[in-house]
Design an enzyme around this catalytic site. Structure first.
Site, PDB file in Angstrom:
ATOM      1  N   HIS B 113      87.291  30.340  49.129  1.00 20.21           N
ATOM      2  CA  HIS B 113      86.363  30.231  49.910  1.00 20.21           C
ATOM      3  C   HIS B 113      86.110  31.581  50.624  1.00 20.21           C
ATOM      4  O   HIS B 113      86.267  31.818  51.930  1.00 20.21           O
ATOM      5  CB  HIS B 113      86.508  29.130  51.193  1.00 20.21           C
ATOM      6  CG  HIS B 113      85.239  28.698  51.889  1.00 20.21           C
ATOM      7  ND1 HIS B 113      84.495  28.097  51.489  1.00 20.21           N
ATOM      8  CD2 HIS B 113      84.859  29.050  53.254  1.00 20.21           C
ATOM      9  CE1 HIS B 113      83.469  27.674  52.234  1.00 20.21           C
ATOM     10  NE2 HIS B 113      83.641  28.316  53.478  1.00 20.21           N
ATOM     11  N   THR B 150      80.587  30.803  49.018  1.00 21.19           N
ATOM     12  CA  THR B 150      80.839  30.440  50.414  1.00 21.19           C
ATOM     13  C   THR B 150      79.628  30.922  51.546  1.00 21.19           C
ATOM     14  O   THR B 150      79.112  31.657  51.605  1.00 21.19           O
ATOM     15  CB  THR B 150      81.958  31.853  50.665  1.00 21.19           C
ATOM     16  OG1 THR B 150      83.098  31.786  49.822  1.00 21.19           O
ATOM     17  CG2 THR B 150      82.650  31.718  52.133  1.00 21.19           C
ATOM     18  N   GLU B 151      79.580  29.621  52.178  1.00 23.01           N
ATOM     19  CA  GLU B 151      78.695  29.520  53.217  1.00 23.01           C
ATOM     20  C   GLU B 151      77.347  29.854  52.592  1.00 23.01           C
ATOM     21  O   GLU B 151      76.251  30.492  53.432  1.00 23.01           O
ATOM     22  CB  GLU B 151      79.184  30.312  54.473  1.00 23.01           C
ATOM     23  CG  GLU B 151      80.282  30.087  54.996  1.00 23.01           C
ATOM     24  CD  GLU B 151      80.681  28.394  55.451  1.00 23.01           C
ATOM     25  OE1 GLU B 151      79.544  28.032  56.146  1.00 23.01           O
ATOM     26  OE2 GLU B 151      81.754  27.967  55.533  1.00 23.01           O
ATOM     27  N   ALA B 152      77.213  29.610  51.509  1.00 23.72           N
ATOM     28  CA  ALA B 152      75.756  29.719  50.704  1.00 23.72           C
ATOM     29  C   ALA B 152      75.228  31.253  50.790  1.00 23.72           C
ATOM     30  O   ALA B 152      74.101  31.704  50.855  1.00 23.72           O
ATOM     31  CB  ALA B 152      74.776  29.029  51.381  1.00 23.72           C
ATOM     32  N   TRP B 301      73.840  30.642  55.352  1.00 24.08           N
ATOM     33  CA  TRP B 301      73.388  29.707  56.115  1.00 24.08           C
ATOM     34  C   TRP B 301      74.087  29.466  57.566  1.00 24.08           C
ATOM     35  O   TRP B 301      73.803  28.635  58.270  1.00 24.08           O
ATOM     36  CB  TRP B 301      73.526  28.303  55.389  1.00 24.08           C
ATOM     37  CG  TRP B 301      75.032  27.623  55.082  1.00 24.08           C
ATOM     38  CD1 TRP B 301      75.998  27.933  55.796  1.00 24.08           C
ATOM     39  CD2 TRP B 301      75.242  26.527  54.177  1.00 24.08           C
ATOM     40  NE1 TRP B 301      77.095  27.384  55.261  1.00 24.08           N
ATOM     41  CE2 TRP B 301      76.580  26.418  54.170  1.00 24.08           C
ATOM     42  CE3 TRP B 301      74.605  25.988  53.134  1.00 24.08           C
ATOM     43  CZ2 TRP B 301      77.288  25.520  53.385  1.00 24.08           C
ATOM     44  CZ3 TRP B 301      75.098  25.131  52.128  1.00 24.08           C
ATOM     45  CH2 TRP B 301      76.423  24.670  52.537  1.00 24.08           C
TER      46      TRP B 301
END
Lengths: 370, 404
Positions: B113, B150-152, B301
């Site tokens: 991540h 990771t987190e878009a 995001w």
């Protein structure tokens, strides 16, 4: 609105936050159209004047300003209490006029405040800048002071404390009704930045309350890892002990004791320091932290201070945790990005800490009672 | 007829121990001295009890009840799976059981991540994606078709790499910054690659993730029937509701009614003749892209800004990111597998997230997730650890030189 404010010290004659607060508060209140007669002990130097027509400084009697904490010298101590008593008596005798309320500060002026409230029949507002518990670092608080403080707090119509930290002490130790306490955090006139040197600064009275011995212990640990200078600025009963402590720790070549500094020297030392540490054992607010921050100096404060609840962009430690204090001092000396981010964020935040804000909040407390 | 695509992110970072400058150079075992395994276990067990186990059970029941017509997708990070294996294998078993229903899809991402997609070269990123691929293969015997960074975090360069690595779809945020007037409820194609992009419908996603229990929100209280009604009114092919799995029971406590909402959602959605459920792979297979998106600078995001400022928004974060990134080449040359693994665990984006100095609305969200009281504490700790790792590497380099 016309206010009789009873103070103890007023710049340039000041030793602590009380004087700084009264100066900023009275000037901003005057700008808001409040008429203030500010009473203070007569000094043996030039009298203080104000450049604002509705702010009048009125010296009372012949006493001289003393440091407002416990003087070290026993003979002086007697004289000091006598001077406080005399000043309060003179205030009660001399203050008269068409006031809407009386506003006094700390135990030094509380007797006069209480008696004048009764004599004139107007509301009393009391600001608490420190309590006996703070000044004694909670070790041997003196009942005599506590009783004066409690009476003033009980008789006051409203109490202003400089932090929630102090408000809790009033409620828990003095049994004061929390509903009549208002919290107004302190403020600062910004000092401005300067060229930094590798100096870690302590500035304050050298008393047990301010925790200078923890500063020295942390200094010893820092010097095992980093080369820098430690400056202890200020005077107080612990000075000889601290000098001895520095020698015993083997760091006396890296620690500079400046003694009491002038106002300009204070500004200069703030400006050139890389780290300011306020390791107070019990500090109702701690304006010096704001002063250091306003000089662009990253600041470490103990968690038992008012400023630590009010200000986000500084580092916080337990005053007794000298390992963590040293860790944070070293981090500030080593990591430029930390120093710069902290200074930049703090610069933004400190703009909120103005005396105008203090005056606005104080004025709304006045309006609750008068 | 829009299809509803539910996707849940499941992640746990390996949190750090308090590490002072006085710890630097003192202990040889990086893994034990850097990471707070006790705290990790404590948090994992808490979240498992409040979220993973009850939510998985409910999803399993719902999938069975609707005979596979209710379908969802998951991404499980490598660090999360390691937590399961160390602290509570039953959690991983419940995910396996869900997967066996055939109504559950799995999504690829970097094992750690991490923010390795933002490094100057993408070799480390590729290695971490392949590590994740191996893990999913080993545990689920499956090869994901859709990738979510990771987190878009997304830009053209990442999309190109993902195409090269053989994926058919990639997930990112349906922000106006890239869409303009266009709707997120369709598939798009990266301007420079021949794959499909699934865009998160952030309004409908945040209705559940952030606003579900906000009493000041006009949509409060959110019921499954109201929510299904909103979806049935949507135009487009595909409604992507992508949320953090911890929304169920952890961010939104059981008392808010979040599980009741979930329980009734399939029934209410399937009442509408124009709605059905798809997994991310099915969405990519079923629908065509309707246009191109061009993203030269990374979006994500996270936060209001929908960019990478969440992790690289201040100088402290950028310094840690760069120092850690720069260690990579030396470490790989050295070939110490344990230090390489430790280095990768330190790349988990959460460590940088904790150092964010954002204020206002975003700051509150940051504070909720942060094990440190202040970002400065997070920086000092993380930076001290990075310095210690650097010392360990220098020491090993010296030793190898002595031998040769």
């Amino acid at each position: 609105m016309k206010v009789a404010m009873i103070g103890w010290e007023y710049p340039p004659f000041k030793v602590g936050g009380l004087g700084t607060h009264c100066y900023g508060l009275t000037r901003s209140l005057a700008d808001r159209g409040v008429s203030i007669d500010f009473y203070m002990p007569k000094t043996n130097r030039d009298s203080i004047t104000s450049d604002k027509p509705n702010l009048v400084i009125k010296p009372v009697g012949e006493t001289t300003v003393f440091p407002y904490d416990h003087p070290d010298d026993k003979a002086l101590e007697g004289q000091f209490f006598e001077a406080v008593y005399k000043y309060n008596d003179l205030c009660v005798q001399k203050i008269q006029g068409d006031y809407d309320l009386i506003h006094c500060h700390d135990w030094l002026t509380m007797k006069a405040g209480v008696l004048l409230k009764e004599k004139m029949g107007v509301p009393l507002v009391v600001t608490v800048h420190s309590t006996e518990y703070d000044r004694s670092a909670w070790l041997f608080p003196n009942e005599w002071f506590i009783n004066i403080e409690r009476e003033g707090m009980e008789k006051a119509d409203r109490i202003i404390t400089v932090s929630h930290f102090t408000k809790r002490i009033l409620v828990e130790r003095y049994g004061i009704n929390p509903d009549k306490i208002r919290v107004v955090h302190n403020a600062v006139y910004p000092i401005g930045e300067g060229e930094k040197q590798r100096i870690v600064l302590f500035l304050g009275r050298l008393t047990i309350q301010k925790g200078p011995e923890f500063f020295l212990k942390a200094a010893k640990k820092v010097l095992e890892k980093e080369d820098c200078r430690f400056v202890i600025a200020g005077d107080g009963d612990m000075l000889p002990r601290l000098i001895n402590q520095a020698i015993k720790l083997g760091i006396s070549n890296k620690v500079i004791f400046t003694g009491l500094l002038t106002e300009d020297e204070v500004k200069h030392i703030y400006r050139i320091s890389s780290v300011y540490v306020m390791p107070s054992v019990s500090e109702p607010f701690g304006i010096t932290a704001l002063e250091a921050i306003s000089a662009g100096t990253p600041t470490i404060v103990s968690k038992t201070t008012g400023v630590s609840e009010a200000f986000h962009n500084c580092l916080k430690v337990d005053f007794w945790d000298v390992d963590e204090m040293a860790n944070k001092i070293i981090a500030l000396l080593r990591y430029d990005p930390l120093r710069r981010t902290l200074a930049n964020e703090a610069k933004r935040e400190i703009k909120l800490f103005t005396w105008d804000r203090v005056a606005d909040k104080t004025l709304s407390v006045y309006r609750e009672v008068a | 007829m829009p299809s509803v695509c539910f996707y849940f992110e499941v992640h746990q970072p390996v949190r750090l121990k308090r590490f002072s400058v006085f710890n630097i150079g003192h202990d040889n075992n990086a893994f034990l001295t850097y990471f707070n395994h006790d705290l990790n276990r404590e948090i994992f067990e808490k979240v498992a009890k409040k979220c993973y186990l009850p939510a998985n059970q409910m999803l399993l029941d719902l999938i069975n009840k609707y005979d596979g017509r209710f379908r969802v997708s998951f991404s499980l990070t490598g660090t999360f799976v390691e937590c399961c294996e160390q602290f509570m294998p039953a959690v991983l078993d419940s995910f396996k059981e869900l997967f066996r229903t055939g109504a559950v899809d799995l999504i690829e991402e970097t094992y750690f991540h991490s923010l390795s997609s933002l490094y100057d070269e993408l070799d480390e990123f590729e290695e971490q994606v392949i590590m994740h691929r191996h893990m999913i293969k080993k545990i689920f015997n499956y090869r994901p078709m859709v990738f979510r960074n990771t987190e878009a975090i997304y830009d053209n360069r990442i999309a190109k790499k993902i195409e090269e690595m053989g994926y058919k779809g990639i997930i990112t945020e349906g922000t106006e910054k890239i869409l303009g007037w266009r709707s997120p409820n369709y598939l798009y194609k990266p301007v420079n690659a021949d794959i499909k992009v699934l865009l998160r419908n952030y309004t409908l996603s945040d209705d559940i993730g952030f606003r579900f229990s906000a009493q000041s929100w006009p949509g409060f209280p959110l019921t499954a029937s109201k929510y299904a009604h909103w979806m049935s009114k949507c135009q487009g092919d595909l409604i992507n509701v992508f949320i953090d799995y911890e929304t169920f029971g952890e961010h939104q406590w059981t008392e808010t009614g979040i599980f009741d909402f979930l329980k009734h959602l399939p029934e209410e959605v399937l009442k509408h003749k124009n709605l059905d459920f798809v997994t991310v792979s099915e969405a990519v297979n079923r629908y065509k892209s309707v246009g191109e998106i061009d993203v030269p600078w990374a979006i994500s995001w996270a936060d209001e800004a929908r960019d990478v400022s969440t992790w690289l928004g201040n100088e402290m974060q950028i310094t840690c990111f760069n120092e850690l990134k720069d260690i990579g080449k030396k470490l790989k040359k050295l070939g110490d597998r344990e230090l390489l693994y430790v280095w990768r665990l330190l790349q988990t984006s959460d460590h940088l997230y904790y150092i964010s100095t954002k204020g206002a609305g975003d700051g509150d969200v940051h504070a909720y997730f942060n094990p440190y009281d202040f970002p400065y504490e997070g920086f000092i700790n993380y930076m001290n650890i990075i310095q210690d790792l650097k010392e360990k590497i220098t020491q090993q380099e010296r030793e190898t030189q002595l031998i040769s």
